[in-house]
Enzyme design. Structure first.
Site, short mmCIF file in Angstrom:
data_model
loop_
_atom_site.label_atom_id
_atom_site.label_comp_id
_atom_site.label_asym_id
_atom_site.label_seq_id
_atom_site.Cartn_x
_atom_site.Cartn_y
_atom_site.Cartn_z
N LYS A 14 -53.91 12.58 42.18
CA LYS A 14 -55.17 13.32 42.06
C LYS A 14 -56.37 12.49 42.47
O LYS A 14 -57.23 12.96 43.19
CB LYS A 14 -55.39 13.80 40.61
CG LYS A 14 -54.45 14.86 40.13
CD LYS A 14 -54.92 15.41 38.78
CE LYS A 14 -55.04 14.34 37.71
NZ LYS A 14 -53.77 13.77 37.26
N ARG A 89 -58.14 19.72 30.78
CA ARG A 89 -56.74 19.40 30.52
C ARG A 89 -56.19 20.16 29.33
O ARG A 89 -55.00 20.05 29.03
CB ARG A 89 -56.62 17.91 30.21
CG ARG A 89 -56.31 17.02 31.38
CD ARG A 89 -56.30 15.58 30.87
NE ARG A 89 -55.48 14.71 31.62
CZ ARG A 89 -55.95 13.81 32.49
NH1 ARG A 89 -57.23 13.72 32.72
NH2 ARG A 89 -55.12 13.01 33.12
N ARG A 128 -48.09 1.24 40.19
CA ARG A 128 -49.52 1.02 39.93
C ARG A 128 -49.70 0.03 38.77
O ARG A 128 -50.60 -0.79 38.78
CB ARG A 128 -50.20 2.37 39.59
CG ARG A 128 -51.69 2.23 39.37
CD ARG A 128 -52.38 3.57 39.25
NE ARG A 128 -52.15 4.22 37.97
CZ ARG A 128 -52.56 5.44 37.66
NH1 ARG A 128 -53.20 6.16 38.55
NH2 ARG A 128 -52.33 5.95 36.48
N ARG A 134 -52.96 -1.32 34.47
CA ARG A 134 -53.61 -0.37 33.56
C ARG A 134 -52.84 -0.30 32.25
O ARG A 134 -51.62 -0.18 32.25
CB ARG A 134 -53.67 1.01 34.21
CG ARG A 134 -55.10 1.44 34.52
CD ARG A 134 -55.12 2.74 35.25
NE ARG A 134 -54.72 3.87 34.43
CZ ARG A 134 -54.93 5.13 34.78
NH1 ARG A 134 -55.52 5.40 35.91
NH2 ARG A 134 -54.53 6.12 34.00
N ARG A 145 -47.36 10.45 28.27
CA ARG A 145 -48.40 11.17 29.03
C ARG A 145 -47.81 12.36 29.75
O ARG A 145 -48.43 13.42 29.84
CB ARG A 145 -49.07 10.22 30.03
CG ARG A 145 -50.10 9.32 29.37
CD ARG A 145 -50.36 8.08 30.18
NE ARG A 145 -50.98 8.33 31.46
CZ ARG A 145 -50.88 7.50 32.51
NH1 ARG A 145 -50.17 6.41 32.43
NH2 ARG A 145 -51.49 7.81 33.63
P1 ADP Z 1 -53.78 10.20 34.83
O1 ADP Z 1 -54.04 11.48 35.54
O2 ADP Z 1 -53.02 9.24 35.67
O3 ADP Z 1 -53.23 10.40 33.46
P2 ADP Z 1 -56.61 9.76 34.32
O4 ADP Z 1 -57.36 8.61 34.88
O5 ADP Z 1 -56.98 11.10 34.80
O6 ADP Z 1 -55.10 9.39 34.60
O7 ADP Z 1 -56.74 9.75 32.73
C1 ADP Z 1 -56.43 8.62 31.97
C2 ADP Z 1 -56.56 8.93 30.48
O8 ADP Z 1 -57.92 9.33 30.17
C3 ADP Z 1 -55.70 10.09 29.96
O9 ADP Z 1 -54.37 9.71 29.69
C4 ADP Z 1 -56.50 10.49 28.71
O10 ADP Z 1 -56.28 9.60 27.64
C5 ADP Z 1 -57.95 10.32 29.15
N1 ADP Z 1 -58.49 11.59 29.71
C6 ADP Z 1 -58.88 11.80 30.99
N2 ADP Z 1 -59.31 13.06 31.16
C7 ADP Z 1 -59.17 13.68 29.96
C8 ADP Z 1 -59.40 15.00 29.49
N3 ADP Z 1 -59.89 15.98 30.29
N4 ADP Z 1 -59.14 15.29 28.19
C9 ADP Z 1 -58.68 14.34 27.38
N5 ADP Z 1 -58.40 13.09 27.75
C10 ADP Z 1 -58.65 12.75 29.03
#
Ligand code: ADP
Length: 200
Positions: A14, A89, A128, A134, A145
């Protein structure tokens, strides 16, 4: 004036596609994950609060997440459109975004769903982890996740699907090809890029 969402499991690419699409449509890419990570880096209270959830592979609570998106979409650069990456989400976040857009008298143009095979995305995330370190890219946290994504976020594509907004694209294959698939899908809905995307 394009308003897009990007939905897909962790590791689907994404972030990579968001940057390219934002460029193509000349809108800011708004990533909640990036906003949380930037806050964490700067040691803000929001960052410290979000860290507890992120490190465990949990979602940050809706109240906190909704508040940051609310603030970010008020910024002047988002007035002419945006590309949201990683938000909404949860169903509650969908409702909040609906309220925000309604208040502005605007609406989403499309929801891009990137699909990818689970084994492939886990492999990408582990790669990654080795490269970027990370904290939420360990095997156990990745699995968690993925589960949370299936339970809480995958159903969102039905919500947006019933509104006729979803463009589904296979996230496997070279980055440029995935971008092309998305651009073709969006063009078929009358959403045309305003700039060419450079080959990666
Ligand atoms: P990925 O898509 O690889 O999980 P992101 O960088 O989009 O990584 O998100 C990393 C973390 O940030 C998520 O696992 C969550 O803890 C938090 N996060 C990001 N966006 C949201 C959201 N819309 N609602 C709740 N938590 C979020």
């Amino acid at each position: 004036m394009t308003r897009l969402l990007l939905i897909g499991p962790p590791g689907a690419g994404k972030g990579t596609q968001a940057a390219r699409l934002a460029e193509a449509f000349d809108v800011p890419a708004v990533s909640t994950g990036d906003i949380f990570r930037a806050n964490l880096k700067n040691g803000t209270e929001l960052g410290l609060e979000a860290k507890k959830f992120m490190d465990a592979g949990e979602y940050v609570p809706d109240s906190l997440t909704n508040a940051i998106v609310h603030d970010r979409l008020q910024e002047v650069d988002a007035a002419g459109g945006f590309l949201l990456d990683g938000y909404p989400r949860t169903t509650e976040q969908v409702h909040e975004l609906d309220r925000l857009l309604l208040a502005d008298g605007t609406a989403l143009d499309a929801v891009v769903q990137i699909v990818a095979d689970t084994d492939e995305v886990v492999a990408r995330l582990l790669k990654r982890a080795a490269e970027q370190g990370r904290a939420d890219d360990t095997v156990e946290v990745i699995r968690h996740r993925m589960d949370i994504y299936e339970q809480q976020t995958a159903p969102l594509t039905e919500v947006y699907g019933s509104r006729g907004l979803v463009v589904t694209v296979d996230g496997l294959g070279p980055v440029d090809e995935v971008t092309d698939r998305i651009l073709v899908g969006l063009a078929a809905r009358g959403l045309h890029a305003v700039r060419p995307v450079e080959a990666s």
